[in-house]
Design an enzyme around this catalytic site. Structure first.
Site, mmCIF file in Angstrom:
data_model
loop_
_atom_site.group_PDB
_atom_site.id
_atom_site.type_symbol
_atom_site.label_atom_id
_atom_site.label_comp_id
_atom_site.label_asym_id
_atom_site.label_seq_id
_atom_site.Cartn_x
_atom_site.Cartn_y
_atom_site.Cartn_z
ATOM 1 N N GLU A 248 31.597 20.290 38.511
ATOM 2 C CA GLU A 248 32.495 20.707 37.423
ATOM 3 C C GLU A 248 33.705 21.345 38.088
ATOM 4 O O GLU A 248 33.593 22.434 38.657
ATOM 5 C CB GLU A 248 31.794 21.734 36.521
ATOM 6 C CG GLU A 248 30.575 21.221 35.800
ATOM 7 C CD GLU A 248 30.888 20.145 34.790
ATOM 8 O OE1 GLU A 248 32.050 20.047 34.338
ATOM 9 O OE2 GLU A 248 29.975 19.374 34.462
ATOM 10 N N CYS A 282 38.674 27.320 33.158
ATOM 11 C CA CYS A 282 38.996 25.930 33.495
ATOM 12 C C CYS A 282 39.455 25.154 32.253
ATOM 13 O O CYS A 282 40.116 24.133 32.381
ATOM 14 C CB CYS A 282 37.797 25.261 34.135
ATOM 15 S SG CYS A 282 36.314 25.411 33.120
ATOM 16 N N GLU A 460 27.145 18.450 32.217
ATOM 17 C CA GLU A 460 26.154 19.501 32.009
ATOM 18 C C GLU A 460 25.895 19.614 30.513
ATOM 19 O O GLU A 460 26.525 18.945 29.714
ATOM 20 C CB GLU A 460 26.685 20.829 32.559
ATOM 21 C CG GLU A 460 26.935 20.787 34.059
ATOM 22 C CD GLU A 460 27.367 22.123 34.633
ATOM 23 O OE1 GLU A 460 28.219 22.799 34.014
ATOM 24 O OE2 GLU A 460 26.859 22.495 35.702
HETATM 25 P P1 NDP Z 1 36.049 27.633 44.721
HETATM 26 O O1 NDP Z 1 35.945 26.164 44.778
HETATM 27 O O2 NDP Z 1 36.882 28.323 45.724
HETATM 28 O O3 NDP Z 1 34.605 28.315 44.801
HETATM 29 C C1 NDP Z 1 33.541 28.020 43.928
HETATM 30 C C2 NDP Z 1 32.237 28.401 44.598
HETATM 31 O O4 NDP Z 1 32.028 27.568 45.725
HETATM 32 C C3 NDP Z 1 32.202 29.836 45.133
HETATM 33 O O5 NDP Z 1 30.905 30.347 45.036
HETATM 34 C C4 NDP Z 1 32.608 29.624 46.573
HETATM 35 O O6 NDP Z 1 32.247 30.691 47.387
HETATM 36 C C5 NDP Z 1 31.839 28.352 46.886
HETATM 37 N N1 NDP Z 1 32.319 27.619 48.046
HETATM 38 C C6 NDP Z 1 33.527 27.642 48.646
HETATM 39 N N2 NDP Z 1 33.538 26.828 49.737
HETATM 40 C C7 NDP Z 1 32.300 26.278 49.827
HETATM 41 C C8 NDP Z 1 31.675 25.367 50.730
HETATM 42 N N3 NDP Z 1 32.307 24.859 51.794
HETATM 43 N N4 NDP Z 1 30.405 25.014 50.506
HETATM 44 C C9 NDP Z 1 29.728 25.505 49.453
HETATM 45 N N5 NDP Z 1 30.242 26.398 48.595
HETATM 46 C C10 NDP Z 1 31.525 26.775 48.747
HETATM 47 O O7 NDP Z 1 36.514 27.977 43.231
HETATM 48 P P2 NDP Z 1 36.891 29.389 42.659
HETATM 49 O O8 NDP Z 1 35.753 30.338 42.823
HETATM 50 O O9 NDP Z 1 38.232 29.761 43.179
HETATM 51 O O10 NDP Z 1 36.955 29.070 41.089
HETATM 52 C C11 NDP Z 1 38.070 28.585 40.473
HETATM 53 C C12 NDP Z 1 37.998 27.075 40.286
HETATM 54 O O11 NDP Z 1 36.836 26.735 39.547
HETATM 55 C C13 NDP Z 1 39.157 26.536 39.502
HETATM 56 O O12 NDP Z 1 39.660 25.362 40.103
HETATM 57 C C14 NDP Z 1 38.555 26.188 38.159
HETATM 58 O O13 NDP Z 1 39.217 25.202 37.456
HETATM 59 C C15 NDP Z 1 37.185 25.782 38.541
HETATM 60 N N6 NDP Z 1 36.290 25.890 37.399
HETATM 61 C C16 NDP Z 1 35.809 24.751 36.801
HETATM 62 C C17 NDP Z 1 35.010 24.815 35.668
HETATM 63 C C18 NDP Z 1 34.438 23.592 35.033
HETATM 64 O O14 NDP Z 1 33.469 23.725 34.290
HETATM 65 N N7 NDP Z 1 34.964 22.416 35.273
HETATM 66 C C19 NDP Z 1 34.668 26.115 35.063
HETATM 67 C C20 NDP Z 1 35.211 27.240 35.778
HETATM 68 C C21 NDP Z 1 35.990 27.122 36.901
HETATM 69 P P3 NDP Z 1 33.384 31.820 47.716
HETATM 70 O O15 NDP Z 1 33.800 32.400 46.427
HETATM 71 O O16 NDP Z 1 32.656 32.756 48.561
HETATM 72 O O17 NDP Z 1 34.480 31.086 48.428
#
Ligand code: NDP
Length: 479
Positions: A248, A282, A460
Site C-alpha cells: 500500500e 495517503c 487489503e
Molecule cells: P516509508 O516508506 O519511509 O516507511 C514505511 C515503513 O517502512 C517504516 O516502518 C520504515 O521504517 C520501513 N522501511 C523503510 N525502509 C525499509 C526497508 N529497506 N526495508 C523494510 N522496511 C523499510 O514511508 P513513511 O513512513 O515515510 O510513510 C509515508 C508514506 O506512506 C507516504 O508515501 C504515504 O503515501 C504512504 N502511505 C500509504 C498508505 C496506503 O494505504 N496506500 C497509507 C499511509 C501511508 P522507518 O520509519 O524506520 O524508516
C-alpha cells in the site's frame, strides 16, 4: 521513556543494546529511546514465532476470534492513554487520535475477529468426472508487517489483525518515528491471552530492522504500507525469494468538484480531505480541480475556511492541525513550497512555518493552498504528504478526467456532483483503487482497499486481507 521490543510475549532490549532517540514533534525535544534492532533480533523473533505457529495455526477459529475481540476491548479500555501517546509521538491533534486512530485500531481487531468466523472457501463438484474439488485456505506461517508513521496504531493493526485471525505468527515493525502505541500493544495482547510468540514487535530503522524482515527466508509474506520508493525496494528483495507481497503505497489523489455539487457539504469535506492529520494521509485529496463556473467563488470560500483552522499544540482540544511528524519531513514539505513559484504556482494562503508559544522548536506549518496552472507541474505530480493542496480550474469532464489520470499514482479519487450518469462514467474511467462520490474517507472495513499504478499491489480489507494472509490449496477427490 524507553521502548523495548516485544518478543515471545516479553519486553526485552535489542541484542546489540543499540538505541535511537525518539523526538516529540510538538516541541522538537528527545523524550525517549527506542531499540535499533538488527537481523539478530529478527532471527530470534522468527525462532519463537516458528514454535508458536505450531499451536496457533491449529487453534480453533472461535478461540482466535475470542482473543482478537479481547484485544479490541483492551485497546478501547485504554483509549485516552493510547490517544495521548499517539498524539505525543506523531504530533497529531489528540482529538483526532481519540476519535479516529485509536477507535479504528480497536475496530480492526473486532472486525477481523468476526470476519474469520465467516471466512469460507469454495468447492466445485466436477459433474461427469465423479470428482469433488475443494479449496483449503491455510495459514501461511510467519509473516512480516511493516507500517508507516502517519496513522501509527491504525495501520499497524490493520495488518496484524487479519494476519493473526488467519492463524499466522507475525513479526511486525512500526515506523521508528512513531513506535509508542505499538509498544503499548504488547501489554494489551498479553492481557487478552494471545499466546507467547504469536505476535512479535521489533523496533528500529527501516534500513536495518525492516531490511532484516524483508530479507529473512522464513518470513513468507510481507504486508507493507509506506512510500512508493520503499515499496519498490521491498518488491525487488522479496521477488527472488517468492514471498507474497501486499504493498500500500503513496498517492496524489484528485478531488474533482463540479458546479452541480452540494456546495456546503463539498466545501466542508474538502477542508478535511486537504488538511486532516496535517495532510499526512495517503488518501488526502492533494489536487483540487474545480469547474470554472464556480472556481472564483470556491477560491474565496475555501481560503476563508482554511484561514479559520487553528494550528497549534496537539494536546489542546481546539487544535485542528498539530505538528508535522519530524524535522526532516517539515523540511521536505517546505522545499515544495519554496519552489512553488518556479513551478508556476501562486501561494494563495499559508506557506510559512509557525512558532507556537511555549513549543517554539515544534514542527508547525500553516495549511497551504497553491494555485497552479498546469497539472504537469511538480506540485501536482509528486507526493508532498503535508498540509499543502493545489487548486486549478477545468472546463470539461474530458479535460478533468485526463488530468486526474495523468499521474503515476492511482490510490483514491473524489468526485463532487449530483449528475448520476457522470458519476457512473467517471468512476469507471478513473485510474484509482478507490473512488468516493460526494464524500471522502468513508470506510467500510469489508470493502477492498488499495491502489493502482505506483500506489500499490494487492488489496487489503475484508476477505481480501484474509485471502492474502492464507495459502490456497485445492484438493481433488475422485469418487
Ligand atoms: P516509508 O516508506 O519511509 O516507511 C514505511 C515503513 O517502512 C517504516 O516502518 C520504515 O521504517 C520501513 N522501511 C523503510 N525502509 C525499509 C526497508 N529497506 N526495508 C523494510 N522496511 C523499510 O514511508 P513513511 O513512513 O515515510 O510513510 C509515508 C508514506 O506512506 C507516504 O508515501 C504515504 O503515501 C504512504 N502511505 C500509504 C498508505 C496506503 O494505504 N496506500 C497509507 C499511509 C501511508 P522507518 O520509519 O524506520 O524508516
Amino acid at each position: 521513556m524507553t521502548i523495548q521490543n516485544f518478543v515471545n510475549g516479553e519486553y526485552s532490549n535489542p541484542i546489540n543494546n543499540n538505541w535511537i532517540d525518539n523526538y516529540c514533534p510538538a516541541n522538537g525535544k528527545i523524550y525517549g529511546q527506542i531499540p535499533n534492532s538488527t537481523e539478530e533480533d529478527i532471527a530470534l523473533a522468527v525462532e519463537v514465532a516458528e514454535v508458536a505457529f505450531k499451536s496457533w495455526s491449529t487453534t480453533t477459529v472461535e478461540k482466535r476470534s475470542t482473543i482478537l475481540l479481547k484485544i479490541a476491548e483492551g485497546i478501547e479500555s485504554r483509549l485516552d492513554e493510547l490517544a495521548e501517546a499517539e498524539s505525543k509521538d506523531n504530533g497529531k491533534p489528540v482529538n483526532l487520535a481519540k476519535s479516529v486512530d485509536i477507535p479504528r485500531a480497536a475496530s480492526n481487531f473486532r472486525f477481523f475477529g468476526h470476519a474469520i468466523t465467516q471466512f469460507a472457501s469454495e468447492s466445485h463438484d466436477s459433474t461427469g468426472q465423479n470428482a469433488l474439488n475443494y479449496t483449503l485456505r491455510q495459514p501461511i506461517g510467519i509473516v512480516g508487517c511493516i507500517s508507516p508513521w502517519n496513522l501509527p496504531l491504525y495501520l499497524f493493526t490493520w495488518k496484524i489483525a487479519p494476519a493473526l485471525a488467519a492463524g499466522n505468527c507475525v513479526i511486525a515493525k512500526p515506523s521508528e518515528v512513531t513506535p509508542m502505541t505499538a509498544f503499548l500493544l504488547g501489554e494489551i495482547c498479553n492481557k487478552a491471552g494471545l499466546p507467547k510468540g504469536v505476535l512479535n514487535i521489533v523496533h528500529g530503522l527501516g534500513s536495518n530492522t525492516g531490511q532484516a524482515i524483508i530479507a529473512h527466508s522464513k518470513i513468507k509474506a510481507i504486508s507493507f504500507t509506506g512510500g512508493t520508493k520503499t515499496g519498490a525496494h521491498i518488491a525487488a528483495i522479496a521477488a527472488p525469494k517468492f514471498k507474497k507481497l501486499s504493498l500500500e503505497l503513496g498517492g496524489k489523489n484528485p478531488n474533482i468538484i463540479f458546479a452541480d455539487c452540494d456546495y456546503e457539504d463539498m466545501l466542508n469535506t474538502t477542508v478535511k480531505s486537504s488538511f486532516a492529520n496535517q495532510g499526512q494521509i495517503c488518501l488526502c485529496g492533494s489536487r483540487v480541480f474545480v469547474e470554472r463556473a464556480i472556481y472564483d467563488k470556491f477560491k474565496t470560500d475555501f481560503i476563508n475556511k482554511v484561514s479559520q483552522l487553528k494550528v497549534g499544540d496537539p494536546g489542546m482540544e481546539e487544535t485542528d492541525l498539530g505538528a508535522l511528524v519530524s524535522k526532516d519531513h517539515l523540511k521536505k514539505v517546505m522545499s515544495y513550497i519554496e519552489t512553488a513559484e518556479q513551478d508556476d504556482g501562486t501561494i494563495l494562503y499559508g506557506g510559512q512555518e509557525i512558532s507556537v508559544e511555549g513549543l517554539e522548536n515544534g514542527y508547525y506549518l500553516m495549511p497551504t493552498v497553491i494555485e497552479v496552472k498546469n497539472n504537469s507541474c511538480k506540485l501536482n505530480q509528486e507526493e508532498i504528504f503535508g498540509p499543502v493542496v493545489t487548486i486549478m480550474p477545468f472546463d470539461t469532464e474530458k479535460e478533468v478526467l485526463s488530468m486526474a489520470n495523468d499521474t503515476t499514482y492511482g490510490l483514491s479519487a473524489t468526485i463532487w456532483t449530483n449528475n448520476l450518469k457522470r458519476t457512473m462514467r467517471m468512476s469507471k474511467a478513473l485510474e484509482s483503487g478507490i473512488v468516493w462520490v460526494n464524500t471522502w474517507m468513508m470506510r467500510d472495513l469489508r470493502t477492498p482497499f488499495g491502489g493502482m499504478k505506483n500506489s500499490g499491489v494487492g488489496r487489503e480489507g475484508g476477505f481480501e486481507a484474509l485471502r492474502f494472509f492464507t495459502d490456497t490449496k485445492n484438493v481433488c477427490i475422485q469418487y
